[in-house]
Motif scaffolding. Structure first.
Motif, short mmCIF file in Angstrom:
data_model
loop_
_atom_site.label_atom_id
_atom_site.label_comp_id
_atom_site.label_asym_id
_atom_site.label_seq_id
_atom_site.Cartn_x
_atom_site.Cartn_y
_atom_site.Cartn_z
N CYS A 1 0.85 -1.20 0.00
CA CYS A 1 0.00 0.00 0.00
C CYS A 1 0.88 1.25 0.00
O CYS A 1 1.87 1.32 0.72
CB CYS A 1 -0.94 -0.01 1.20
N LYS A 2 0.48 2.22 -0.81
CA LYS A 2 1.37 3.34 -1.11
C LYS A 2 1.62 4.29 0.07
O LYS A 2 2.56 5.06 0.05
CB LYS A 2 0.78 4.16 -2.28
N PHE A 3 0.75 4.25 1.07
CA PHE A 3 0.86 5.21 2.17
C PHE A 3 1.40 4.57 3.44
O PHE A 3 1.51 5.19 4.48
CB PHE A 3 -0.54 5.79 2.47
N ARG B 1 -8.60 3.33 -6.13
CA ARG B 1 -8.12 2.33 -5.17
C ARG B 1 -6.87 1.63 -5.71
O ARG B 1 -5.94 1.34 -4.97
CB ARG B 1 -9.26 1.32 -4.90
N LYS B 2 -6.89 1.40 -7.01
CA LYS B 2 -5.77 0.72 -7.65
C LYS B 2 -4.48 1.53 -7.52
O LYS B 2 -3.40 0.98 -7.43
CB LYS B 2 -6.11 0.53 -9.13
N GLU B 3 -4.64 2.85 -7.51
CA GLU B 3 -3.45 3.70 -7.38
C GLU B 3 -2.86 3.63 -5.98
O GLU B 3 -1.66 3.79 -5.79
CB GLU B 3 -3.81 5.16 -7.68
N LEU B 4 -3.71 3.43 -4.99
CA LEU B 4 -3.24 3.44 -3.61
C LEU B 4 -2.83 2.05 -3.12
O LEU B 4 -1.93 1.90 -2.30
CB LEU B 4 -4.34 3.97 -2.67
N MET B 5 -3.54 1.03 -3.62
CA MET B 5 -3.36 -0.32 -3.09
C MET B 5 -3.18 -1.33 -4.22
O MET B 5 -4.13 -1.68 -4.92
CB MET B 5 -4.60 -0.70 -2.26
N PRO B 6 -1.97 -1.84 -4.40
CA PRO B 6 -1.71 -2.79 -5.48
C PRO B 6 -2.63 -4.01 -5.46
O PRO B 6 -2.93 -4.57 -6.52
CB PRO B 6 -0.26 -3.22 -5.23
N ILE B 7 -3.12 -4.41 -4.29
CA ILE B 7 -3.99 -5.59 -4.20
C ILE B 7 -5.26 -5.41 -5.04
O ILE B 7 -5.87 -6.37 -5.51
CB ILE B 7 -4.34 -5.93 -2.72
#
Ligand code: SAH
Length: 349
Positions: free
Chosen positions: A118-120, A225-231
């Motif tokens: 997750c990006k953050f 969501r895809k930008e923030l969380m690769p899952i």
């Protein structure tokens, strides 16, 4: 060398079979289980009502997991305690004790590191090392209970790691933590937070437990969501929400959606509208988390006003919303930061 048995990770039924195999009566398993999970014995030697010969046999054949407290930071503001524990192989994990009016809540880690990316999030920065065993998850609760000498009423699996990426061990942990022969914490006082691993949510639902499922949503559209969380690349938002509906239908437990607010990323009026649309048919609770800035990440927390206005908008539409209190702000902020600091400093070997 023969692998030693991880005795503190065994559920009572497994332990009974194990003890019987060693030629002991089944009731010995109950005694042993109570020493490990109720009296929280620090070693096998402490279990004085077991015969010396049996204790010696156990020591020879088994590993007895006890976590070592490597560091603790205590908040001067609210009494929050952040613990750093060393595992037998030297790996470090982080756990937090939060003191609320209703009781003590412990936040535990489920893995050493995390591979969700997750990006953050800080937990993911040093990558994934390994899963935690049931004993290592329980050990965090046990050490903290022993350290403060108080009852722990709530446990949240929201520390480092993705619990549904380690779900077999997670399930044993849940059964043991809630077992009447152990600490007997009620299922309703347990929350598991996931980034949205669909098969894992469905497997958990099939267990029909009374625990709370918290879903890390963080965005109201698949794109964002895809930008923030690769899952999210693996499991589409609608698929994740369907799994949450299934969880509710199987357990009757209202879902908690976690939504970390980042300034200019997901905190606008339009974002709140999209979230309302998305969850219009859900019996749910939304937990807003002002994002905890991590040095290596570019995200900034939404301001107080933005958080409040986001909350108002949801509430006006009948949604139950809470803002996560920022506990222990004066000690190493976000999840994974205490471990990270130690790994980058004097704890690196
Ligand atoms: N892997 C699980 C549980 C661990 S994280 C999950 O993803 O749910 C617990 C919660 O804290 C998650 O909602 C996660 O997205 C959130 N989180 C992680 N880093 C954060 C940060 N810097 N600020 C605010 N929330 C964060």
């Amino acid at each position: 060398m023969v692998e030693k048995t991880d005795i503190r990770s065994m559920e009572l039924s497994e332990l009974t079979a194990f003890v019987t195999e060693l030629g002991e009566k089944p009731f010995r398993a109950r005694q042993l289980y109570a020493w490990m999970h109720q009296k929280l014995a620090g070693s096998i030697d402490e279990m004085t009502d077991l015969s010396l010969a049996f204790r010696e046999q156990l020591k020879q054949k088994c590993n007895y997991t006890v976590l070592k407290q490597a560091d603790v930071q205590v908040s001067g503001q609210d009494g929050t305690r952040k613990y750093l524990f060393a595992l037998e192989d030297g790996n470090l994990i982080e756990s937090v004790l939060m003191r609320y009016q209703f009781g003590n809540s412990v936040c535990i880690s489920s893995q050493v590191g995390c591979r969700m990316g997750c990006k953050f999030c800080a937990s993911t920065l040093h990558g994934f090392v390994r899963n935690l065993s049931p004993a290592e998850m329980l050990g965090q609760v046990y050490q903290i209970a022993a350290d403060v000498g108080e009852r722990i009423s709530n446990v949240v699996v929201m520390g480092i790691g993705e619990p549904l990426d380690n779900d077999a061990n997670l399930l044993s942990f849940i059964r043991m933590l809630t077992d009447e022969n152990g600490l007997h914490i009620s299922q309703r006082s347990l929350t598991v937070s996931t980034c949205g691993i669909v098969p894992g949510i469905r497997r958990l639902a099939a267990e029909k437990l009374q625990i709370t499922l918290a879903l890390s949503l963080h965005a109201a559209s698949q794109e964002k969501r895809k930008e923030l969380m690769p899952i999210a690349k693996q499991y589409e938002l609608q698929e994740v929400l369907d799994a949450c509906r299934y969880y509710f239908s199987m357990t009757g437990r209202r879902i908690t959606f976690e939504y970390a607010l980042a300034a200019g990323v997901n905190d606008s009026d339009a974002d709140a509208e999209a979230l309302l649309d998305l969850l219009s048919d859900f019996n749910c609770h939304i937990n807003l988390i002002p994002i905890n800035p991590v040095k290596e990440r570019e995200f900034m927390s939404s301001g107080r006003m933005a958080v409040q206005s986001f909350k108002n908008k949801l509430e006006k539409n009948g949604i139950n919303v809470t803002i996560r209190r920022e506990m222990g702000r004066d000690i190493d902020g976000a999840c994974g930061q205490l471990r990270k600091r130690h790994m980058e400093g004097r704890w690196v070997t």
